[in-house]
Design a protein around this motif. Sequence first.
Motif, PDB file in Angstrom:
ATOM      1  N   VAL A  92     -10.402  24.189  87.183  1.00  0.00           N
ATOM      2  CA  VAL A  92     -10.354  24.691  85.808  1.00  0.00           C
ATOM      3  C   VAL A  92      -8.891  24.870  85.422  1.00  0.00           C
ATOM      4  O   VAL A  92      -8.181  25.669  86.044  1.00  0.00           O
ATOM      5  CB  VAL A  92     -11.093  26.034  85.686  1.00  0.00           C
ATOM      6  CG1 VAL A  92     -10.987  26.553  84.255  1.00  0.00           C
ATOM      7  CG2 VAL A  92     -12.536  25.888  86.120  1.00  0.00           C
ATOM      8  N   PRO A  93      -8.394  24.119  84.440  1.00  0.00           N
ATOM      9  CA  PRO A  93      -6.985  24.245  84.038  1.00  0.00           C
ATOM     10  C   PRO A  93      -6.659  25.676  83.614  1.00  0.00           C
ATOM     11  O   PRO A  93      -7.472  26.346  82.966  1.00  0.00           O
ATOM     12  CB  PRO A  93      -6.855  23.276  82.859  1.00  0.00           C
ATOM     13  CG  PRO A  93      -7.998  22.317  83.030  1.00  0.00           C
ATOM     14  CD  PRO A  93      -9.111  23.114  83.642  1.00  0.00           C
ATOM     15  N   VAL A  94      -5.478  26.115  83.987  1.00  0.00           N
ATOM     16  CA  VAL A  94      -5.028  27.448  83.592  1.00  0.00           C
ATOM     17  C   VAL A  94      -4.591  27.403  82.136  1.00  0.00           C
ATOM     18  O   VAL A  94      -3.779  26.557  81.734  1.00  0.00           O
ATOM     19  CB  VAL A  94      -3.852  27.922  84.478  1.00  0.00           C
ATOM     20  CG1 VAL A  94      -3.353  29.280  84.005  1.00  0.00           C
ATOM     21  CG2 VAL A  94      -4.289  27.990  85.937  1.00  0.00           C
ATOM     22  N   GLU A  95      -5.138  28.287  81.347  1.00  0.00           N
ATOM     23  CA  GLU A  95      -4.812  28.320  79.920  1.00  0.00           C
ATOM     24  C   GLU A  95      -3.420  28.908  79.718  1.00  0.00           C
ATOM     25  O   GLU A  95      -3.090  29.971  80.241  1.00  0.00           O
ATOM     26  CB  GLU A  95      -5.834  29.178  79.176  1.00  0.00           C
ATOM     27  CG  GLU A  95      -5.624  29.197  77.671  1.00  0.00           C
ATOM     28  CD  GLU A  95      -6.673  30.055  76.973  1.00  0.00           C
ATOM     29  OE1 GLU A  95      -6.489  30.342  75.783  1.00  0.00           O
ATOM     30  OE2 GLU A  95      -7.658  30.432  77.642  1.00  0.00           O
ATOM     31  N   LYS A  96      -2.596  28.177  78.990  1.00  0.00           N
ATOM     32  CA  LYS A  96      -1.254  28.657  78.723  1.00  0.00           C
ATOM     33  C   LYS A  96      -1.291  29.790  77.698  1.00  0.00           C
ATOM     34  O   LYS A  96      -2.111  29.791  76.795  1.00  0.00           O
ATOM     35  CB  LYS A  96      -0.374  27.516  78.199  1.00  0.00           C
ATOM     36  CG  LYS A  96      -0.143  26.418  79.230  1.00  0.00           C
ATOM     37  CD  LYS A  96       0.758  25.323  78.650  1.00  0.00           C
ATOM     38  CE  LYS A  96       0.999  24.228  79.682  1.00  0.00           C
ATOM     39  NZ  LYS A  96       1.873  23.150  79.132  1.00  0.00           N
ATOM     40  N   LYS A  97      -0.372  30.736  77.851  1.00  0.00           N
ATOM     41  CA  LYS A  97      -0.367  31.912  76.974  1.00  0.00           C
ATOM     42  C   LYS A  97      -0.198  31.542  75.508  1.00  0.00           C
ATOM     43  O   LYS A  97      -0.796  32.136  74.626  1.00  0.00           O
ATOM     44  CB  LYS A  97       0.745  32.870  77.404  1.00  0.00           C
ATOM     45  CG  LYS A  97       0.478  33.537  78.755  1.00  0.00           C
ATOM     46  CD  LYS A  97       1.593  34.517  79.111  1.00  0.00           C
ATOM     47  CE  LYS A  97       1.302  35.197  80.438  1.00  0.00           C
ATOM     48  NZ  LYS A  97       2.380  36.148  80.817  1.00  0.00           N
ATOM     49  N   ASP A  98       0.638  30.527  75.237  1.00  0.00           N
ATOM     50  CA  ASP A  98       0.890  30.186  73.837  1.00  0.00           C
ATOM     51  C   ASP A  98      -0.254  29.407  73.200  1.00  0.00           C
ATOM     52  O   ASP A  98      -0.219  29.071  72.017  1.00  0.00           O
ATOM     53  CB  ASP A  98       2.191  29.400  73.699  1.00  0.00           C
ATOM     54  CG  ASP A  98       2.183  28.117  74.539  1.00  0.00           C
ATOM     55  OD1 ASP A  98       1.144  27.827  75.159  1.00  0.00           O
ATOM     56  OD2 ASP A  98       3.214  27.429  74.566  1.00  0.00           O
TER      57      ASP A  98
END
Length: 589
Positions: A581-587
Motif C-alpha cells: 500500500v503506497p504511503v500517502e504523502k502529507k501534501d
Amino acid sequence: MQGRTHTCGELRISDVGKKVRIAGWYDNLRKVSKNLGFLVLRDYYGVTQVVIETEEMMNIIDEINYESTIAICGEVRERSSKNQALPTGEIEVVPESIEVLGKCRYNELPFQINHSKDADENIRLKYRYLDLRNPAVKEKITLRSKIVADLRASMIAHDFMEITTPILTCSSPEGARDYLVPSRNHPGKFYALPQAPQQFKQLLMASGFDRYFQIAPCFRDEDARADRSPGEFYQLDMEMAFADQEDVFAVLEDVLPPIFAKYGIYKTASTAPFQRISYLDAMEKYGSDKPDLRIDLTVSDATDCMADCGFGPFEGQTVKAIVVSGFDGTRKVIDKLCAEAEVQSGSKVYWFKMDKDGAFVGGISKFLQEKKEEVVSALGLKPGDFVGVVAGKKLAAQKAAGVLRKILGAAAPGHMKKECYEFCWIVDFPMYEIGEESGELEFCHNPFSMPQGGMKALEEQDPLEILAYQYDLVCNGVELSSGAVRNHDPEIMVKAFQLVGLGEEDVKAKFPAMYNAFCYGAPPHAGIAPGVDRMVMLIAGEESIREIIPFPMNKNAQDVMMGAPATVDQKQLDDVHIKIVPVEKKDEK
C-alpha cells in the motif's frame, strides 16, 4: 594445474633453490626498466616478491591488470636486498612461467586495496569483497574467527552444551522492533526473527538441560550506532539451571579475561572477581550505568552547597560536580571540552578553578565566593583543582555528569589508565520504571527477571522501589551484555505483569510455551548473553562495529553490496498474501 606448492607467506631462506608454484593476487609492480621489475604477489597468508628479469616476462605482466589472480612457477633465491619487516623478506621468486587464473577486467579500482580504509564507507561496503582483500581489514575478520573459536572452546570446557534454537519463531516483546516474515501457508500470520533466544533457552532449562550456550544470531529492526550494527548481531548466549547470579558471574569472569588478554590491543584485563556496583551507586558516582573504570574521576553531589548560590541555572535543580586534579587547560581547551560535553549530553556545562593560592577563579567562580568554605568542604577541593559542573533534574544531571566525566578523564593527564580492559558488573537494577513516552509503569529491563524479595516484594513494596536480579556486564565504558536470574515461578510472573497492566490471560497469550512449561516445575535458572560483535570491537580497538563484521550493513540498514532491502515481484507477494500500500504523502491530503 591450479594448485600451489607454497602460500605467499610461507617461503623462507631455507627454501632457496626450490622449484615452487605460488598463486595469489597481483598486488603491485615496481618497474625499473623494460626487463627489470619487482612484483608483489599477495594471498591470505602474506606476500612474496617476484623479480622480473626478462623482457618476455615483463611483456606478460604488462598485459595483466592489478588484482588479477595469477600463478607463478619459478625458483626461490636469496634476496640481495632483504626486507626484515616481512616473514618472506629474505627470498624472492624468479618466474619461469606466469599464468592468469582470474582476470581483473578493470584498469581502475574503486580504491587502492591497501588503503581501502581511507575510502568513503558506502564505497567500501559496496565493494566489500575488494575491501576485505586489504590485509588490515581481513585481519579483523580473522581475529573474530579466532575469538569465537576460543569462546566456544572455553564454554565447552565449562560443561556447557551448544544447542541451536529456531530462527523462525513468534513475535515477542523484547524491547525492539521485530523483523516479520509472512507465512505462505497461513494467510495473515507472521513469523518473527528472534531478537534473542530468550524464551527458548529458558525452555531448555525447564526441559532438563543444565548448561546451554550458542553463538546466537539475533535480529532487531533498530538504528545503527558506532557500537551497534542494524539488523543482525551475534551474542554468546548462555543459561544455567539451579544457578544464581554469582554462578553466572563466575563463569564469565573465568572465560572472558584470558581471551581479552590474549587477543586484545591491551594485554591486561580484570581478573575475578570483577567489581560489583549497584545501578543507583553507578548513576550517583559515575553518572552512567556503564562506567569506564579506567578513569579515576568520580561525580560528587553539589546540590546542598551550590543550588542556592545565586546562579540562576542551579536554582531548584540537582547539581553535580567533577573535581579534576592537575588539570591546567587553557580557556580555549576548557571551552572546547565543555562544548563537546554539551553536544553529547544536551546539558549546559559550567566550571571554575581553585588556584594555587586557594582562590576560586574563572567560569562561575563569582557566584561561589560567599559559599567558598562550604564548597571546598563538600567537594574536598585542593589548590590547583579544576571543577566541572552540571545541573538539571536528577537523572538528567547524573547523565550529563557522566558524559563530562568521560571527556575530562580522557583529556586530563594522569586520570585514565588506557592500556587495559576494566570489567565490572552493574547489579540491582530497578524492576520497573515510568516510561518516557507512555508515562506508565513499565519493566525497566527484562520482563522475565526475578524480583528481589519475590512475591512479597511485588505485593508490599512501591513498584519503583523493587529491585530485580538483573545485571549488566561492562568493559571500558561499553555495555557488553544484560542478564538476569529468571522468574521461573508462574504465580510471581503473573503478579509481575499485573503491575504493568497485563493479566494472567495476557501472559498466557504472549508467552504460552514458557508459562505452561513453568507450570510443570522449572528449576531456578539464570543467564546472560555478551555481544560477540562488541567484544571483538573492544579487543581489536576499533571505533566502529562495522570493521569487525564480514558483510555489514550501512547506517541506514542497507546492504549496498547485495542491494538489500529490495523490491520483489508480484508473484512472490501474492504467495505470502502481501499487498503493498503506497504511503500517502502529507501534501496529498
